[in-house]
Scaffold this active site. Structure first.
Site, PDB file in Angstrom:
ATOM      1  N   GLY A 134     -15.672 -40.059  12.965  1.00 42.70           N
ATOM      2  CA  GLY A 134     -16.105 -41.288  12.653  1.00 42.70           C
ATOM      3  C   GLY A 134     -15.781 -42.321  13.614  1.00 42.70           C
ATOM      4  O   GLY A 134     -15.032 -42.165  14.446  1.00 42.70           O
ATOM      5  N   GLN A 181     -14.437 -50.460  17.090  1.00 43.51           N
ATOM      6  CA  GLN A 181     -13.924 -49.531  17.829  1.00 43.51           C
ATOM      7  C   GLN A 181     -14.817 -49.390  19.312  1.00 43.51           C
ATOM      8  O   GLN A 181     -14.355 -48.937  20.271  1.00 43.51           O
ATOM      9  CB  GLN A 181     -13.778 -48.222  17.323  1.00 43.51           C
ATOM     10  CG  GLN A 181     -12.495 -48.081  16.525  1.00 43.51           C
ATOM     11  CD  GLN A 181     -12.655 -46.823  15.919  1.00 43.51           C
ATOM     12  OE1 GLN A 181     -13.286 -46.325  14.933  1.00 43.51           O
ATOM     13  NE2 GLN A 181     -11.686 -45.981  16.314  1.00 43.51           N
ATOM     14  N   CYS A 212      -6.919 -41.113  15.509  1.00 42.77           N
ATOM     15  CA  CYS A 212      -7.799 -42.115  15.559  1.00 42.77           C
ATOM     16  C   CYS A 212      -8.227 -42.078  17.040  1.00 42.77           C
ATOM     17  O   CYS A 212      -7.371 -42.000  18.029  1.00 42.77           O
ATOM     18  CB  CYS A 212      -7.095 -43.384  15.307  1.00 42.77           C
ATOM     19  SG  CYS A 212      -8.163 -44.960  15.346  1.00 42.77           S
ATOM     20  N   LEU A 213      -9.425 -42.473  17.398  1.00 39.00           N
ATOM     21  CA  LEU A 213      -9.860 -42.497  18.579  1.00 39.00           C
ATOM     22  C   LEU A 213      -9.383 -43.680  19.278  1.00 39.00           C
ATOM     23  O   LEU A 213      -9.307 -43.779  20.704  1.00 39.00           O
ATOM     24  CB  LEU A 213     -11.532 -42.707  18.535  1.00 39.00           C
ATOM     25  CG  LEU A 213     -12.610 -41.598  18.032  1.00 39.00           C
ATOM     26  CD1 LEU A 213     -13.946 -42.004  17.931  1.00 39.00           C
ATOM     27  CD2 LEU A 213     -12.151 -40.238  18.971  1.00 39.00           C
ATOM     28  N   HIS A 250     -10.719 -43.969   6.275  1.00 39.73           N
ATOM     29  CA  HIS A 250     -10.369 -44.588   7.730  1.00 39.73           C
ATOM     30  C   HIS A 250     -11.189 -45.518   8.139  1.00 39.73           C
ATOM     31  O   HIS A 250     -10.706 -46.769   9.086  1.00 39.73           O
ATOM     32  CB  HIS A 250     -10.489 -43.408   8.720  1.00 39.73           C
ATOM     33  CG  HIS A 250      -9.752 -43.606   9.917  1.00 39.73           C
ATOM     34  ND1 HIS A 250      -8.526 -43.204  10.267  1.00 39.73           N
ATOM     35  CD2 HIS A 250     -10.218 -43.847  11.007  1.00 39.73           C
ATOM     36  CE1 HIS A 250      -8.430 -43.460  11.789  1.00 39.73           C
ATOM     37  NE2 HIS A 250      -9.436 -43.928  12.053  1.00 39.73           N
ATOM     38  N   GLU A 251     -12.622 -45.299   8.291  1.00 41.86           N
ATOM     39  CA  GLU A 251     -13.564 -46.178   8.731  1.00 41.86           C
ATOM     40  C   GLU A 251     -13.671 -47.651   8.156  1.00 41.86           C
ATOM     41  O   GLU A 251     -13.615 -48.521   8.932  1.00 41.86           O
ATOM     42  CB  GLU A 251     -14.723 -45.650   9.048  1.00 41.86           C
ATOM     43  CG  GLU A 251     -14.954 -44.177   9.937  1.00 41.86           C
ATOM     44  CD  GLU A 251     -14.309 -44.705  11.257  1.00 41.86           C
ATOM     45  OE1 GLU A 251     -14.119 -45.437  11.714  1.00 41.86           O
ATOM     46  OE2 GLU A 251     -13.599 -43.459  11.416  1.00 41.86           O
ATOM     47  N   HIS A 268     -10.671 -49.754   9.303  1.00 43.82           N
ATOM     48  CA  HIS A 268     -11.100 -50.332  10.584  1.00 43.82           C
ATOM     49  C   HIS A 268     -11.977 -51.455  10.570  1.00 43.82           C
ATOM     50  O   HIS A 268     -11.718 -52.478  10.875  1.00 43.82           O
ATOM     51  CB  HIS A 268     -11.900 -49.284  11.346  1.00 43.82           C
ATOM     52  CG  HIS A 268     -11.142 -48.582  12.035  1.00 43.82           C
ATOM     53  ND1 HIS A 268     -10.202 -48.765  13.263  1.00 43.82           N
ATOM     54  CD2 HIS A 268     -11.139 -47.153  12.445  1.00 43.82           C
ATOM     55  CE1 HIS A 268      -9.558 -47.930  13.909  1.00 43.82           C
ATOM     56  NE2 HIS A 268     -10.171 -46.936  13.398  1.00 43.82           N
TER      57      HIS A 268
END
Length: 163
Positions: free
Chosen positions: A46, A51, A89-90, A131-132, A135
């Site tokens: 995701g 991000q 996480c990216l 998670h997204e 963010h």
């Protein structure tokens, strides 16, 4: 479409609450294209707009070979008892830490044409939806770690070469 650079922990855009997407506004289609291109890289589940440096309420996903997006998502439902899952996480590259997440999540929003979209799932999809949306509300997954794990995570992040 362009694969965009991922913003890393410490970038202020990751801590800001994202603005709702105005359908039909300039650049929204390009944003969706960039989100889809960037999340399509193998190993990515995701990607939230902030991000890639855009403070807009949108994210893309890549779970079980299905790639898609949602605009103005709202976490509408979670179910089950929270479970510890390894999460990464990216924006915090190279690390995975145990985090409590509900086993099921449902998100509602719209597509580029304003049509209703509902995403739901358990396992990785449920985790990605939570998670997204976190963010987009300006929260990183490390904020939800158990205190002792969070201390370990912050130490490891500060010692990482990218920090």
């Amino acid at each position: 479409m362009t694969e965009r650079q991922i913003r890393l922990f410490g970038d202020p855009v990751l801590r800001s609450v994202c603005d709702p997407v105005v359908l039909g506004s300039r650049g929204v289609t390009d944003l969706v294209d960039d989100l889809l291109e960037t999340v399509a890289v193998p190993g990515r589940a995701g990607l939230a707009a902030n991000q890639i440096g855009v403070s807009s309420r949108a994210f893309s996903y890549n779970v079980d070979g299905v790639i898609g997006y949602i605009l103005n998502p709202v976490l509408a439902e979670v179910q089950g008892e929270p479970e510890l899952v390894d999460e990464g996480c990216l924006s915090v590259p190279g690390f995975f830490f145990p985090r409590l997440r509900y086993p099921f999540a449902r998100v509602t929003g719209v597509d580029l044409d304003g049509n209703p979209v509902e995403l739901s799932g358990d396992g990785l999809m449920g985790q990605a939806l939570q998670h997204e949306t976190d963010h987009l509300d300006g929260h990183l997954y490390i904020e939800g770690l158990q205190p002792e794990v969070k201390r370990e995570a912050m130490r490891a992040i500060r010692e990482s070469p990218w920090y």
